[in-house]
Scaffold this active site. Structure first.
Site, PDB file in Angstrom:
ATOM      1  N   LYS A  35      55.635  66.237   9.496  1.00 42.98           N
ATOM      2  CA  LYS A  35      54.737  67.400   8.081  1.00 42.98           C
ATOM      3  C   LYS A  35      56.326  67.860   8.435  1.00 42.98           C
ATOM      4  O   LYS A  35      56.884  67.977   8.628  1.00 42.98           O
ATOM      5  CB  LYS A  35      53.790  68.479   8.855  1.00 42.98           C
ATOM      6  CG  LYS A  35      53.914  68.838  10.523  1.00 42.98           C
ATOM      7  CD  LYS A  35      52.877  69.534  11.071  1.00 42.98           C
ATOM      8  CE  LYS A  35      53.508  70.112  12.598  1.00 42.98           C
ATOM      9  NZ  LYS A  35      51.992  70.445  13.687  1.00 42.98           N
ATOM     10  N   TYR A 247      79.773  91.658   3.931  1.00 44.74           N
ATOM     11  CA  TYR A 247      78.864  92.961   3.782  1.00 44.74           C
ATOM     12  C   TYR A 247      78.590  93.514   4.882  1.00 44.74           C
ATOM     13  O   TYR A 247      78.732  93.581   6.089  1.00 44.74           O
ATOM     14  CB  TYR A 247      77.604  91.886   3.370  1.00 44.74           C
ATOM     15  CG  TYR A 247      77.701  91.546   1.930  1.00 44.74           C
ATOM     16  CD1 TYR A 247      77.572  92.145   0.848  1.00 44.74           C
ATOM     17  CD2 TYR A 247      77.049  89.701   2.392  1.00 44.74           C
ATOM     18  CE1 TYR A 247      77.818  90.804  -0.040  1.00 44.74           C
ATOM     19  CE2 TYR A 247      76.989  88.936   0.697  1.00 44.74           C
ATOM     20  CZ  TYR A 247      76.951  90.080  -0.181  1.00 44.74           C
ATOM     21  OH  TYR A 247      77.397  89.837  -1.428  1.00 44.74           O
TER      22      TYR A 247
HETATM   23  C1  LIG Z   1      52.505  70.235  14.880  1.00 45.40           C
HETATM   24  C2  LIG Z   1      51.542  69.175  15.565  1.00 45.40           C
HETATM   25  C3  LIG Z   1      51.317  68.588  16.554  1.00 45.40           C
HETATM   26  C4  LIG Z   1      53.888  68.378  16.839  1.00 45.40           C
HETATM   27  O1  LIG Z   1      53.857  69.885  17.711  1.00 45.40           O
HETATM   28  P1  LIG Z   1      54.879  69.747  18.013  1.00 45.40           P
HETATM   29  O2  LIG Z   1      55.212  71.212  19.083  1.00 45.40           O
HETATM   30  O3  LIG Z   1      55.890  69.969  17.136  1.00 45.40           O
HETATM   31  O4  LIG Z   1      55.604  68.137  18.984  1.00 45.40           O
HETATM   32  C5  LIG Z   1      50.912  68.206  17.088  1.00 45.40           C
HETATM   33  N1  LIG Z   1      49.443  68.210  16.735  1.00 45.40           N
HETATM   34  C6  LIG Z   1      49.261  69.069  15.588  1.00 45.40           C
HETATM   35  C7  LIG Z   1      47.829  69.734  16.396  1.00 45.40           C
HETATM   36  C8  LIG Z   1      50.147  70.204  15.152  1.00 45.40           C
HETATM   37  O5  LIG Z   1      50.386  70.964  14.546  1.00 45.40           O
END
Ligand SMILES: *Cc1c(COP(=O)(O)O)cnc(C)c1O
Length: 361
Positions: A35, A247
């Site tokens: 994702k 800044y």
């Molecule tokens: C994002 C996600 C993962 C992966 O998680 P990590 O902590 O990046 O390994 C696995 N399962 C679900 C349901 C997620 O939303």
């Protein structure tokens, strides 16, 4: 070649991290969470590399991401974690995307719409985000399960990065009860951290994300950095004792100093909160093999670095500084900014140039 921030993304290391996780989780299948553009690494490059390494199942958050995975991995199983979006239902059929269903209403809408498409069922075991509550799950019998085409049962751990947290055992216990009630479905529970929580958490499949990309997940985890961020050095200037930098005049120098100005900033996705001030230490960068601290605030397009302690002949020759990668741990940069590597990686902007190395590139 015109960018101020370049990201070197090593696909061999990505696949190496995947193989290491797959070996720990075996005989459970090792999937990949890709994702958010494969956590900033680039979905179109990461997915074919992982598929060539043997990964057969991908998890995304959104159907649009699922369509992109389908383009890169024609044979893969693709799960959409945020579920069934009715206003783009055709995508699930056209691109063979499996929604992860997590509430009774969504299950009804999906069941009414589907023909022979399949899906996963998310049961909540303590996260209280997505997923059926225990009471809702109990309303669901074998008939409803079959009508929805459920082929996979999953839940998600809230505290797997803290090995001794009591929540882990409680969630494992609840998930086992669901599994027993629902009968023979493929099951998954573990994210990156959960893989290191022991084989009890592995079930049939594991779903690592951050550990694939070099982020810290669990005290026992080791994973190689995949993304190295380097910024062009624009100039080195002398700043007299007592003068301030950037800044707000947020940081004044206590001695005559040499300050390197880098062509990267928060518009590239580097964290403004990683900046420094008279009252706070920021993140470090690496120049010519030496660590050097950020001086003053991180601006939109520029970062100032105090290189006074690095020999002048070395800084004069240096053209690029490493913001994170092999020399500067991304997890440490994130932590100096009060956040986690997940946020730093997924926030890297399109302005940064991405350069791929490794067999799959
Ligand atoms: C994002 C996600 C993962 C992966 O998680 P990590 O902590 O990046 O390994 C696995 N399962 C679900 C349901 C997620 O939303």
């Amino acid at each position: 070649m015109s960018a101020g921030l370049r990201l070197n993304i090593d696909l061999d290391r990505l696949c190496g991290n995947w193989r290491r996780l797959a070996a720990i989780a075996g005989p459970a299948e090792c999937a990949a969470a890709v994702k958010a553009d494969a956590y900033g690494a680039g979905l179109e490059q990461a997915v074919p590399a992982l598929a060539a390494a043997g990964c057969k199942t991908f998890f995304v958050a959104l159907p649009g991401e699922g369509i992109r995975v389908r383009g890169a991995a024609p044979e893969a199983d693709i799960y959409v974690l945020n579920g069934f979006f009715g206003d783009c239902a055709a995508h699930y059929r056209d691109h063979r995307l499996r929604p992860v269903l997590g509430n009774p209403n969504e299950i009804r809408r999906w069941t009414a719409w589907r023909k022979n498409e399949t899906a996963a069922l998310h049961v909540d075991t303590g996260m209280n985000r997505l997923g059926l509550s225990s009471a809702e799950a109990e309303q669901l019998g074998a008939t409803e399960l079959a009508a929805a085409g459920i082929v996979h049962l999953m839940s998600h751990l809230a505290c797997a990065d803290t090995p001794d947290h009591p929540m882990n055992l409680a969630q494992l216990d609840r998930f086992r009860n669901h599994k027993a009630r629902f009968g023979p479905l493929q099951c998954s529970l573990a994210n990156s951290a959960g893989i290191h929580a022991g084989s009890d958490c592995h079930f049939d499949m594991v779903r690592p994300g951050i550990a694939l990309y070099g982020g810290a997940s669990h005290p026992a985890a080791t994973s190689d950095p995949v993304v190295t961020a380097q910024s062009r050095i624009l100039q080195i200037r002398h700043v007299g004792k007592g003068e301030s930098i950037g800044y707000g005049g947020a940081q004044s120098v206590e001695r005559d100093s040499r300050i390197a100005i880098l062509s990267a900033g928060y518009a590239d996705g580097y964290l403004r909160a990683a900046g420094a001030g008279d009252d706070r230490t920021g993140a470090d960068v690496a120049i010519a093999g030496h660590r050097a601290p950020i001086a003053g605030r991180v601006s939109m397009d520029l970062i100032a670095i105090d290189v006074t302690d690095i020999p002048e002949q070395q800084t004069d020759k240096a053209e690029w500084a490493e913001l994170f990668g092999d020399q500067i741990d991304i997890n440490q940069v994130a932590s100096r900014a009060g956040t986690i590597a997940y946020e730093l990686l997924t926030g890297l902007s399109h302005r940064a140039e991405r350069i791929y190395t490794g067999k799959a590139a």
